[in-house]
Design a protein around this motif. Sequence first.
Motif, PDB file in Angstrom:
ATOM      1  N   CYS A 647       0.843  -1.193   0.000  1.00 52.92           N
ATOM      2  CA  CYS A 647       0.000   0.000   0.000  1.00 52.92           C
ATOM      3  C   CYS A 647       0.878   1.243   0.000  1.00 52.92           C
ATOM      4  O   CYS A 647       1.803   1.357   0.835  1.00 52.92           O
ATOM      5  CB  CYS A 647      -0.920   0.020   1.216  1.00 52.92           C
ATOM      6  SG  CYS A 647      -1.930  -1.465   1.396  1.00 52.92           S
ATOM      7  N   GLY A 648       0.609   2.161  -0.911  1.00 57.01           N
ATOM      8  CA  GLY A 648       1.402   3.371  -0.993  1.00 57.01           C
ATOM      9  C   GLY A 648       0.610   4.528  -1.551  1.00 57.01           C
ATOM     10  O   GLY A 648      -0.445   4.354  -2.173  1.00 57.01           O
ATOM     11  N   LEU A 802     -12.828  -4.847  -0.773  1.00 62.63           N
ATOM     12  CA  LEU A 802     -11.378  -4.970  -0.660  1.00 62.63           C
ATOM     13  C   LEU A 802     -10.717  -3.602  -0.672  1.00 62.63           C
ATOM     14  O   LEU A 802      -9.755  -3.344   0.074  1.00 62.63           O
ATOM     15  CB  LEU A 802     -10.861  -5.837  -1.813  1.00 62.63           C
ATOM     16  CG  LEU A 802      -9.347  -5.940  -1.972  1.00 62.63           C
ATOM     17  CD1 LEU A 802      -8.721  -6.634  -0.764  1.00 62.63           C
ATOM     18  CD2 LEU A 802      -8.988  -6.680  -3.256  1.00 62.63           C
ATOM     19  N   VAL A 803     -11.225  -2.693  -1.495  1.00 66.99           N
ATOM     20  CA  VAL A 803     -10.643  -1.355  -1.590  1.00 66.99           C
ATOM     21  C   VAL A 803     -10.830  -0.591  -0.282  1.00 66.99           C
ATOM     22  O   VAL A 803      -9.916   0.110   0.188  1.00 66.99           O
ATOM     23  CB  VAL A 803     -11.265  -0.589  -2.765  1.00 66.99           C
ATOM     24  CG1 VAL A 803     -10.710   0.814  -2.854  1.00 66.99           C
ATOM     25  CG2 VAL A 803     -11.031  -1.330  -4.062  1.00 66.99           C
ATOM     26  N   ASP A 804     -11.992  -0.714   0.325  1.00 67.63           N
ATOM     27  CA  ASP A 804     -12.226  -0.028   1.594  1.00 67.63           C
ATOM     28  C   ASP A 804     -11.262  -0.506   2.670  1.00 67.63           C
ATOM     29  O   ASP A 804     -10.716   0.301   3.436  1.00 67.63           O
ATOM     30  CB  ASP A 804     -13.673  -0.256   2.042  1.00 67.63           C
ATOM     31  CG  ASP A 804     -14.673   0.289   1.047  1.00 67.63           C
ATOM     32  OD1 ASP A 804     -14.373   1.317   0.417  1.00 67.63           O
ATOM     33  OD2 ASP A 804     -15.748  -0.325   0.905  1.00 67.63           O
ATOM     34  N   ILE A 809      -6.161   0.271   5.794  1.00 67.97           N
ATOM     35  CA  ILE A 809      -4.805  -0.163   6.147  1.00 67.97           C
ATOM     36  C   ILE A 809      -3.785   0.899   5.761  1.00 67.97           C
ATOM     37  O   ILE A 809      -2.868   1.211   6.526  1.00 67.97           O
ATOM     38  CB  ILE A 809      -4.495  -1.512   5.464  1.00 67.97           C
ATOM     39  CG1 ILE A 809      -5.370  -2.614   6.060  1.00 67.97           C
ATOM     40  CG2 ILE A 809      -3.021  -1.864   5.607  1.00 67.97           C
ATOM     41  CD1 ILE A 809      -5.244  -3.937   5.349  1.00 67.97           C
ATOM     42  N   THR A 810      -3.940   1.480   4.567  1.00 64.67           N
ATOM     43  CA  THR A 810      -3.016   2.531   4.127  1.00 64.67           C
ATOM     44  C   THR A 810      -3.066   3.729   5.064  1.00 64.67           C
ATOM     45  O   THR A 810      -2.030   4.318   5.407  1.00 64.67           O
ATOM     46  CB  THR A 810      -3.368   2.967   2.694  1.00 64.67           C
ATOM     47  OG1 THR A 810      -3.386   1.826   1.842  1.00 64.67           O
ATOM     48  CG2 THR A 810      -2.367   3.969   2.169  1.00 64.67           C
ATOM     49  N   THR A 811      -4.245   4.107   5.491  1.00 65.32           N
ATOM     50  CA  THR A 811      -4.382   5.225   6.425  1.00 65.32           C
ATOM     51  C   THR A 811      -3.730   4.914   7.757  1.00 65.32           C
ATOM     52  O   THR A 811      -3.088   5.771   8.374  1.00 65.32           O
ATOM     53  CB  THR A 811      -5.869   5.551   6.625  1.00 65.32           C
ATOM     54  OG1 THR A 811      -6.472   5.787   5.356  1.00 65.32           O
ATOM     55  CG2 THR A 811      -6.038   6.786   7.487  1.00 65.32           C
ATOM     56  N   SER A 812      -3.893   3.670   8.220  1.00 65.97           N
ATOM     57  CA  SER A 812      -3.292   3.291   9.498  1.00 65.97           C
ATOM     58  C   SER A 812      -1.771   3.325   9.438  1.00 65.97           C
ATOM     59  O   SER A 812      -1.105   3.668  10.411  1.00 65.97           O
ATOM     60  CB  SER A 812      -3.779   1.906   9.915  1.00 65.97           C
ATOM     61  OG  SER A 812      -3.281   0.913   9.018  1.00 65.97           O
ATOM     62  N   ARG A 814      -0.104   5.442   7.766  1.00 65.53           N
ATOM     63  CA  ARG A 814       0.289   6.843   7.775  1.00 65.53           C
ATOM     64  C   ARG A 814       0.060   7.499   9.131  1.00 65.53           C
ATOM     65  O   ARG A 814       0.603   8.564   9.391  1.00 65.53           O
ATOM     66  CB  ARG A 814      -0.507   7.608   6.707  1.00 65.53           C
ATOM     67  CG  ARG A 814      -0.161   7.185   5.284  1.00 65.53           C
ATOM     68  CD  ARG A 814       1.126   7.799   4.844  1.00 65.53           C
ATOM     69  NE  ARG A 814       1.538   7.315   3.528  1.00 65.53           N
ATOM     70  CZ  ARG A 814       2.500   7.880   2.798  1.00 65.53           C
ATOM     71  NH1 ARG A 814       3.149   8.930   3.268  1.00 65.53           N
ATOM     72  NH2 ARG A 814       2.824   7.383   1.622  1.00 65.53           N
ATOM     73  N   ASP A 815      -0.777   6.891   9.960  1.00 64.79           N
ATOM     74  CA  ASP A 815      -1.104   7.460  11.262  1.00 64.79           C
ATOM     75  C   ASP A 815      -0.245   6.790  12.320  1.00 64.79           C
ATOM     76  O   ASP A 815      -0.429   5.607  12.618  1.00 64.79           O
ATOM     77  CB  ASP A 815      -2.585   7.250  11.560  1.00 64.79           C
ATOM     78  CG  ASP A 815      -3.040   8.002  12.809  1.00 64.79           C
ATOM     79  OD1 ASP A 815      -2.162   8.547  13.512  1.00 64.79           O
ATOM     80  OD2 ASP A 815      -4.250   8.030  13.057  1.00 64.79           O
ATOM     81  N   PRO A 816       0.697   7.494  12.924  1.00 60.42           N
ATOM     82  CA  PRO A 816       1.574   6.843  13.904  1.00 60.42           C
ATOM     83  C   PRO A 816       0.834   6.341  15.135  1.00 60.42           C
ATOM     84  O   PRO A 816       1.195   5.329  15.711  1.00 60.42           O
ATOM     85  CB  PRO A 816       2.576   7.949  14.262  1.00 60.42           C
ATOM     86  CG  PRO A 816       1.887   9.235  13.920  1.00 60.42           C
ATOM     87  CD  PRO A 816       1.012   8.923  12.748  1.00 60.42           C
ATOM     88  N   HIS A 817      -0.245   7.021  15.542  1.00 63.43           N
ATOM     89  CA  HIS A 817      -0.983   6.578  16.715  1.00 63.43           C
ATOM     90  C   HIS A 817      -1.718   5.276  16.425  1.00 63.43           C
ATOM     91  O   HIS A 817      -1.717   4.341  17.239  1.00 63.43           O
ATOM     92  CB  HIS A 817      -1.973   7.661  17.149  1.00 63.43           C
ATOM     93  CG  HIS A 817      -1.302   8.955  17.495  1.00 63.43           C
ATOM     94  ND1 HIS A 817      -0.608   9.148  18.667  1.00 63.43           N
ATOM     95  CD2 HIS A 817      -1.222  10.140  16.811  1.00 63.43           C
ATOM     96  CE1 HIS A 817      -0.120  10.391  18.718  1.00 63.43           C
ATOM     97  NE2 HIS A 817      -0.495  11.022  17.588  1.00 63.43           N
ATOM     98  N   THR A 818      -2.338   5.204  15.249  1.00 67.34           N
ATOM     99  CA  THR A 818      -3.037   3.973  14.895  1.00 67.34           C
ATOM    100  C   THR A 818      -2.061   2.833  14.706  1.00 67.34           C
ATOM    101  O   THR A 818      -2.316   1.695  15.119  1.00 67.34           O
ATOM    102  CB  THR A 818      -3.848   4.200  13.615  1.00 67.34           C
ATOM    103  OG1 THR A 818      -4.700   5.310  13.800  1.00 67.34           O
ATOM    104  CG2 THR A 818      -4.667   2.975  13.270  1.00 67.34           C
ATOM    105  N   ARG A 819      -0.923   3.136  14.105  1.00 68.84           N
ATOM    106  CA  ARG A 819       0.057   2.087  13.827  1.00 68.84           C
ATOM    107  C   ARG A 819       0.639   1.531  15.123  1.00 68.84           C
ATOM    108  O   ARG A 819       0.888   0.343  15.257  1.00 68.84           O
ATOM    109  CB  ARG A 819       1.161   2.662  12.941  1.00 68.84           C
ATOM    110  CG  ARG A 819       2.147   1.604  12.465  1.00 68.84           C
ATOM    111  CD  ARG A 819       3.123   2.195  11.488  1.00 68.84           C
ATOM    112  NE  ARG A 819       4.054   1.191  11.010  1.00 68.84           N
ATOM    113  CZ  ARG A 819       5.026   1.429  10.157  1.00 68.84           C
ATOM    114  NH1 ARG A 819       5.198   2.672   9.693  1.00 68.84           N
ATOM    115  NH2 ARG A 819       5.839   0.464   9.769  1.00 68.84           N
TER     116      ARG A 819
END
Length: 820
Positions: A647-648, A802-804, A809-812, A814-819
């Motif tokens: 994912c990018g 699948l796209v949703d 996952i891609t957003t997570s 990018r988000d350090p708190h979620t990651r």
Amino acid sequence: MESNITNVYPIGSEPNIHYLPWLIFLSYVVSLIGAITTVELLHRRVAGAGWRNWVQLGACSVSFGLVAIWCMHFVGNRAIVLGKGEEEIQLYYSSTFTAVSAILPIIVIFMGLLVADHFHKGMKGRPTRYFAMLTCGICSGAAVTEMHYLGNNGTTDYRLLNDWRHIAGAAGIAVGACIVSFALFFHWSAHWMNTLWRRLIVACFLALAVSGMHWTAAAGTRYQIIGYHEGPGTARNVNMIIAICLCLSACGVCFALGFLKQRLHRILKERAQQVVLAVATFDEEGRLLVTQSGLMPCQTITRQFHQRTFDEEFSTTHAVFQWIYRISRNWGGIVDLVPFMRDHLVSTGYLQTYTPVMGGTSRTSIGYDDHPNYSSTFRELFCVTAQDIARSLDTRLQDLGCLYEDLFTTGTLSSNLRIIRREPTGGNAIIAAEVAASPGDVETGVANSILFGKGQMLVLTRKVATEEANRLQNAGYRFANLEQIGEPLARSLQIPREELSLMVARLQLFCNRKPWVPTTGTYLAAFLIQPSPSFKGLDIIVPRHTPDRLPLVPLSPNAIMPSEAKLLAQLDGMSLDECLVRIVQNLGTAGNESDLCLERFRNAIKELLKEVPESVLRCATFSSQPLRVNHGGSPNDSNQARVIAFCGIKEVYNQSLQSKDLRHVPLSFFACQQRVYPGCPDHAILARKTHTEFSTLLAGSTMEKQLPPRPGSKWPWPFSKSRNTSELSMQPDNSSEKGLFNVTPYASTDATNNPRNILGGIMVSQDVVISENTKDGCQMEMIDFGLSSVATGVEDREQLTLVDKLMSITTSFRDPHTRS
């Protein structure tokens, strides 16, 4: 009668013959007018079958037999002067023979045109076509010949002496010229080359057949006196006057046809600047279905799609287009709503009258100021228009086809695009580049981006088998290659010929594309998104020729084992380059089975890099979470196909792609495409939501059809106490969801449009709706909407695709708190 007439021209004598040249020329003009009318009626007749087709062929037979032949004959005979022009010895005719000579050629020509029409339609062999063409020419030439001699035999004072050599020559001229004329007409018509000057050539040949036969026969005719005319000499002008009147009527028909042609051109020009719906039907040979005029079945939806805001655009990202895209793949979910949509549009004034397929002026232009729920009205117009086209094709709405994945712009001014771009150095200089449409790249997005367009065209596509193709051809339509109908079709759409070629090629590729629905296996995908150049949402990078799926490569023919999933989980969150480095480090130290798994994963990465040679992929983050390719079904089914992905997010400033096999697609539309695969449960959910949204249409229709209440009863008839349970059970279903889940008596040819067996269990309940109504002094009225179907095996809310999930996952990542 003066005695010198009998002395000069005794009984049995043959007077001298001479001709009036101006009447000879006038007779040819009369024949030419009748021939032009015949050719124009043949050219402009609407294809069909039954009594309408017979009426059209009958009109052609009357114009040719009555005007081109009969009128020419009597105008030409008026040019014959016997003796010195004495009134008593000129040609006079019997009214009985005159009437019969007018009717008989019409019948013979009608029979010949019926045979030609049979050859003109359908997929007939070459011998059959040649035989039908010869039959038509022979019948027409025979009609010319028999009318001449039958009309001449109606002379009252002469016995006609004919030379058999002139009879044979006259008949040969008539038959030969008619065969050549109709052969040219049908050949040019079959290849859409019947332009005005070509039709004039055909008319000249037909007029030559009539005039040549007439004067050849007249040259071999001798007139022997058997009596003398008694009465006024003006009687010989009666037939000529009638012929001139009929000729003037034919001129009026020609002027009317010209007016209709100009009106049709104006309609086509206006339609190219409107929002229209067309149907692109291809046969197994790749030919396109068109009308007799060489145009696709097409009809106006509305004159203009009004945007809510200035920057709003009706495109693939619009919610209305995505609804239409999905509903066209499940026509069975709304087919029962279309009649009520039509009634609602008629009652509100947005649909004034029924418009034929080539019409398009009864759809009004609607906007947000005129109607608060514009999107619903536009969707109603789309569904009603689709049903009108289906009726013209004599097919079911469920079999009309699926909407193409893009809109086409019509009414363009230029085939070259003037693209404005800035210097790559970041300066303020602007470069203007002319980009021409490339016929070699049928999927290029730049070549189809039309900046000067005025209208928009939605296209339903389908591919038919041989049996259906034969049925459509027998109904009056024809399949043609683009080389044959390119010019008239491009003129009707007001687009350059090159753009038309691109459009048809893209439609054909879309028709041949098979839905990709894997059932087993594990795949490695690239989920790469990028902000759109206009900053209106996100785009996703997909394969050019299969833009409805992600770029992916097979990883394993089966589901990955728990041990393999645990091994891949160690790479979770790493970039692609980091994964390759870690795989090289772990090879040879993790065991044979682990080495095989890592080696297989590394090979899949290399294949994915070949599919997507983008630098952003090397920086993309790996997600080892296996996701189902298609949502729906049992979540515990391990045999379903799964996807793991990199994912990018790509920078907005670099819109170019390294590979011509890739393209950008709006992310919202790509997500919409994930909900239309065959068997998707979202079909039923969308159909249920649509019936709920448009249920007010059926409610209004039901209230209008309610019976008046019985005397002394407080409630209307359906709710009177005297109605027993058996009567209630026999009430026909008139709810807004009627037919949503019913099994149709015949199967649809498209599996995606067949709503049967996709909902599991069905629960039936009785709905009672109470609405305000002041009619008849009653403040409240209970309306029975019949039986409604409730699906117990399907959720009312659509599942994540699948796209949703990949977007989450891609957003997570990018988000350090979620990651964390």
